[in-house]
Design a protein around this motif. Structure first.
Motif, PDB file in Angstrom:
ATOM      1  N   ASP A  55      15.524  68.578  54.672  1.00  0.00           N
ATOM      2  CA  ASP A  55      16.894  68.326  54.228  1.00  0.00           C
ATOM      3  C   ASP A  55      17.826  68.080  55.413  1.00  0.00           C
ATOM      4  O   ASP A  55      17.477  68.327  56.562  1.00  0.00           O
ATOM      5  CB  ASP A  55      17.407  69.539  53.440  1.00  0.00           C
ATOM      6  CG  ASP A  55      17.324  69.326  51.937  1.00  0.00           C
ATOM      7  OD1 ASP A  55      17.200  68.165  51.499  1.00  0.00           O
ATOM      8  OD2 ASP A  55      17.392  70.330  51.205  1.00  0.00           O
ATOM      9  N   PHE A  57      20.545  69.825  55.505  1.00  0.00           N
ATOM     10  CA  PHE A  57      21.245  71.106  55.580  1.00  0.00           C
ATOM     11  C   PHE A  57      20.293  72.128  56.188  1.00  0.00           C
ATOM     12  O   PHE A  57      19.091  72.041  55.982  1.00  0.00           O
ATOM     13  CB  PHE A  57      21.602  71.652  54.186  1.00  0.00           C
ATOM     14  CG  PHE A  57      22.251  70.672  53.267  1.00  0.00           C
ATOM     15  CD1 PHE A  57      23.609  70.432  53.334  1.00  0.00           C
ATOM     16  CD2 PHE A  57      21.479  70.015  52.321  1.00  0.00           C
ATOM     17  CE1 PHE A  57      24.201  69.532  52.469  1.00  0.00           C
ATOM     18  CE2 PHE A  57      22.071  69.114  51.449  1.00  0.00           C
ATOM     19  CZ  PHE A  57      23.439  68.871  51.525  1.00  0.00           C
ATOM     20  N   HIS A  59      18.599  75.731  56.104  1.00  0.00           N
ATOM     21  CA  HIS A  59      18.214  76.662  55.049  1.00  0.00           C
ATOM     22  C   HIS A  59      17.615  77.913  55.679  1.00  0.00           C
ATOM     23  O   HIS A  59      17.379  77.961  56.892  1.00  0.00           O
ATOM     24  CB  HIS A  59      17.178  76.022  54.111  1.00  0.00           C
ATOM     25  CG  HIS A  59      17.681  74.844  53.359  1.00  0.00           C
ATOM     26  ND1 HIS A  59      18.670  74.922  52.413  1.00  0.00           N
ATOM     27  CD2 HIS A  59      17.321  73.533  53.411  1.00  0.00           C
ATOM     28  CE1 HIS A  59      18.898  73.722  51.897  1.00  0.00           C
ATOM     29  NE2 HIS A  59      18.092  72.857  52.494  1.00  0.00           N
ATOM     30  N   VAL A  73      17.942  72.114  60.293  1.00  0.00           N
ATOM     31  CA  VAL A  73      17.742  70.750  59.806  1.00  0.00           C
ATOM     32  C   VAL A  73      16.528  70.107  60.495  1.00  0.00           C
ATOM     33  O   VAL A  73      16.414  70.139  61.719  1.00  0.00           O
ATOM     34  CB  VAL A  73      19.012  69.911  60.094  1.00  0.00           C
ATOM     35  CG1 VAL A  73      18.798  68.444  59.729  1.00  0.00           C
ATOM     36  CG2 VAL A  73      20.190  70.486  59.317  1.00  0.00           C
ATOM     37  N   HIS A  94      22.171  78.999  50.185  1.00  0.00           N
ATOM     38  CA  HIS A  94      22.176  78.398  48.849  1.00  0.00           C
ATOM     39  C   HIS A  94      21.366  79.315  47.937  1.00  0.00           C
ATOM     40  O   HIS A  94      20.177  79.048  47.676  1.00  0.00           O
ATOM     41  CB  HIS A  94      21.549  76.995  48.872  1.00  0.00           C
ATOM     42  CG  HIS A  94      22.039  76.133  50.010  1.00  0.00           C
ATOM     43  ND1 HIS A  94      21.311  75.941  51.159  1.00  0.00           N
ATOM     44  CD2 HIS A  94      23.195  75.454  50.158  1.00  0.00           C
ATOM     45  CE1 HIS A  94      22.015  75.160  51.984  1.00  0.00           C
ATOM     46  NE2 HIS A  94      23.158  74.846  51.395  1.00  0.00           N
TER      47      HIS A  94
END
Ligand SMILES: [Cu+2]
Length: 106
Positions: A55, A57, A59, A73, A94
């Motif tokens: 991604d 983003f 995580h 990333v 998230h």
């Protein structure tokens, strides 16, 4: 005759090492579009879980009150599972991103 015997010992040693490393596996979980894939994996004690973040983003793979693997990333992170248990993890950034690792005895 003697030289043949000397050759056999190192070959047996290499085969034994191969058997050990074949036992512990690396299981890859890919992250794309804010989801772990596969969501649920099965592992054995001693296996390595590797997360690959595709991604744009950052995580994490986080266990509440437990460990956390940062996944920047386009980077990957990994950890070795050390006991037989069911691990529910999520991404701290998230919290809707969830995954599960079912770890069996070796
Ligand atoms: Cu995330």
């Amino acid at each position: 005759m003697l030289s043949k015997r000397r050759l056999l010992a190192p070959v047996a040693f290499v085969l034994a090492i191969g058997a050990v490393s074949a036992h512990a596996e690396t299981i890859t979980v890919t992250i794309a579009k804010m989801a772990f894939s596969p969501l649920e994996i099965n592992a054995k004690v001693g296996d390595t879980i590797e997360w690959v973040n595709n991604d744009t983003f950052a995580h994490t793979a986080t266990v509440k009150g437990g460990w956390e693997v940062m996944l920047p990333v386009k980077k990957s992170g990994s950890m070795v599972v050390e006991k037989a248990e069911t691990i529910d993890y999520y991404c701290r950034f998230h919290p809707n991103m969830k995954g599960r690792i079912t770890v069996a005895a070796p």
